[in-house]
Write an enzyme that holds these catalytic residues in place. Structure first.
Site, PDB file in Angstrom:
ATOM      1  N   ARG A 148      30.244  31.986   2.334  1.00 13.23           N
ATOM      2  CA  ARG A 148      31.394  32.514   3.101  1.00 13.23           C
ATOM      3  C   ARG A 148      32.616  31.611   2.942  1.00 13.23           C
ATOM      4  O   ARG A 148      33.750  32.078   2.926  1.00 13.23           O
ATOM      5  CB  ARG A 148      31.028  32.619   4.581  1.00 13.23           C
ATOM      6  CG  ARG A 148      30.108  33.778   4.874  1.00 13.23           C
ATOM      7  CD  ARG A 148      29.865  33.898   6.362  1.00 13.23           C
ATOM      8  NE  ARG A 148      28.820  34.869   6.644  1.00 13.23           N
ATOM      9  CZ  ARG A 148      28.126  34.912   7.771  1.00 13.23           C
ATOM     10  NH1 ARG A 148      28.371  34.024   8.738  1.00 13.23           N
ATOM     11  NH2 ARG A 148      27.193  35.828   7.941  1.00 13.23           N
ATOM     12  N   GLU A 150      47.510  19.000 -11.981  1.00 11.52           N
ATOM     13  CA  GLU A 150      48.224  18.073 -12.859  1.00 11.52           C
ATOM     14  C   GLU A 150      49.321  17.346 -12.078  1.00 11.52           C
ATOM     15  O   GLU A 150      49.473  16.126 -12.173  1.00 11.52           O
ATOM     16  CB  GLU A 150      48.879  18.831 -14.023  1.00 11.52           C
ATOM     17  CG  GLU A 150      47.926  19.677 -14.863  1.00 11.52           C
ATOM     18  CD  GLU A 150      47.790  21.110 -14.359  1.00 11.52           C
ATOM     19  OE1 GLU A 150      47.678  21.309 -13.131  1.00 11.52           O
ATOM     20  OE2 GLU A 150      47.804  22.033 -15.194  1.00 11.52           O
TER      21      GLU A 150
END
Lengths: 357, 357
Positions: free
Chosen positions: B188, B55
């Site tokens: 990974r 935000e």
């Protein structure tokens, strides 16, 4: 060279051909449509062994309704035959009917069928060959193998846990996959014969017939590999010996007293067995196990249907018995299809030998 | 209640959120877009651990360009926080900016984040919750497990032959799958840590870092299960001990002289190990083997990435060691995705624990 219209009509012919799969062996499943002014005016397919060929059925269907086929185009998935077999040559009928153009997906690999294409051309018919050839060949794969290699088409089918077990440590193998079993019954309907080892018969007492899908035949021919004659000693107790279809047993002794629908042949090696099946006119065999049979027939497999159920069994029966391959051993198959069951707990991987993909 | 427009903007916010996966752990990856008159006028996402929230980034991006956000709508994948953490509360900034409406995919399961929704509503902002909630949760699955279960998210990854072997009879396991290895490196990158047993370290000397895909980090945290201390005796010889990332070793002795980036913890049971990882702030672990480690962590797995190569190894190393399940043992996973490699000789099946599907 071929138009979108041509493709559409040949696709229809191929889908008609498919309706014959499993019922015409060892003949090829073939479909034909006749087109006039861009509209299909008649259709036919080879429906059962010994029945009329696709071309004849398409022409007879038109005649029955008084439809004139003069000047029309026929789409047919296999080169029309030019010899007298169980039915007279399709070439003569096509010529007599006044069909102007014949579009063929695939040449006939069978030398005894004669040279249908030349015969049609000599009669002034325009012939085009090769439209959707691979799709048509896929529908006739049993026939092509049977004719060109003088061996039946071999499909291996196993149902395994995620960790490669076809039975748990108790030897229990029913049902590793459940929802996808319908596919197995469809395979039995398509193939002319199914094959299992004596161990599977004695342990599971399988019926090996067609139950979960609609079928015009109750069961494929059943082949039992039973060198020691263990199932023959007690064949009345075994579902597989039911008289619903022919049974062929490969064994070292052939003098067991068996019913008429049971034939015993002395052969042990996979190649001997397959050659025998060819001489018996069997064009396709679905190998259903167990592990030793899978291992023996893997080198001869044209296709593998690998069903996996979302289970981990750990100690249990491996899919294959007595194989020790290194990681760089070539396998020679290629994935042609995958399918996940609606219940999301089973999947199928279909593999074909690379030379045939 | 939600419009097609709303769905479009939230999808964009979710795709922004995904960019943070693997870089914000154990924070949630979050995305936000600000919309005015049906057009996106600013975007932001949580880019790295300790960095600004989505935000804040969306609002700062607008301010930088002098764009006024008064009266606009914000779409954000997670409820804005209302507490002082590494950054001040997003709620205050949203209110101060004059944003009129906030549409949220998913409530924050973390109690310490405060009640952002009420705070916004009390300030007169219209708040709607639940748009594409499941999609947003999927992106934040590590965070949700970490917060609600106080355990890391566990993904099992194995590469097997068709017959369930992770190594051939020589112990060789490189590469059962090849083309799909990129997916492993992506896993990974996404996970905060990878885990292997000491046996795998000693036999394969794996790097366990991120090579085949683009990544802002070189390697995940490496976790080694080495109760006997076999790798610790010779850690300078092992790739996995490279200083490119933190290494955590679970062992019965903790007094080995190790470099700064290596931490040794005394714990043996899987649940103990997972709880320890949680206390260390690790929200996700990719379990890469071998067979014993797979077996021990299978009961804790949230997701399984099962890679299969078209090989039959026969005698070889089973995926799981020391399991003896019967065929009716429930497995509790459901297929969420399948993928066939372009070379058609490898496939991937992704499974999720049923309660989470």
């Amino acid at each position: 060279m071929f138009t979108q219209q041509d493709i559409k009509f040949m696709k229809r012919a191929i889908s008609l051909a498919k309706r014959g799969i499993g019922y015409v062996n060892p003949n090829p499943p073939v479909g034909a449509v006749v087109v006039k002014d861009g509209m299909i005016i008649s259709e036919g397919y080879h429906e059962r062994y010994g029945g009329f060929h696709a071309e004849r059925n398409a022409i007879l269907n038109a005649r029955k309704r008084g439809v004139d086929l003069l000047g029309t185009t026929m789409y047919v998935t296999l080169e029309p035959c030019d010899h007298y077999g169980k039915t007279p040559p399709c070439t003569d009928l096509i010529i007599e009917t006044g069909i102007k153009r014949v579009i063929i997906a695939c040449r006939d690999p069978n030398p005894i069928s004669g040279d249908g294409i030349s015969k049609l051309q000599r009669a002034g018919i325009e012939v085009m060959v090769g439209l959707l050839e691979n799709e048509a060949k896929e529908v006739m794969k049993f026939f092509i193998k049977f004719i060109t290699k003088k061996l039946p088409y071999v499909t291996l089918k196993y149902a395994s846990s995620l960790d490669g077990k076809i039975a748990d440590f108790n030897g229990n193998s029913k049902w590793i996959t459940n929802e996808l079993r319908k596919v197995v019954h469809k395979l039995r309907r398509e193939h002319m014969a199914v094959m299992v080892g004596a161990g599977t018969v004695l342990k599971d007492n399988p019926q090996l017939n067609i139950r979960l899908v609609r079928s015009k035949k109750r069961a494929p021919i059943k082949i039992i590999l039973d060198w020691e004659g263990k199932t023959l000693d007690r064949c009345s107790e075994q579902n597989v010996y039911s008289p619903e279809s022919e049974v062929i047993v490969f064994s070292k002794r052939v003098d067991y007293p068996v019913k008429n629908h049971v034939r015993i042949v002395k052969a042990r090696e996979p190649i001997e067995i397959l050659k025998t099946l060819w001489t018996l006119g069997i064009d396709s065999v679905l190998v259903e196990g167990g592990a030793e049979v899978f291992t023996e027939f893997l080198p001869f497999a044209d296709e593998i249907y690998a069903f996996y159920g979302l289970k981990v069994l750990g100690d249990g029966r491996d899919i294959f018995a007595g194989i020790s391959n290194t990681i760089d051993t070539p396998f020679g198959f290629s994935i042609t299809k995958t399918l996940v069951a609606k219940n999301r707990s089973e999947f199928l991987v279909v593999m074909k030998r690379c030379s045939q993909v």
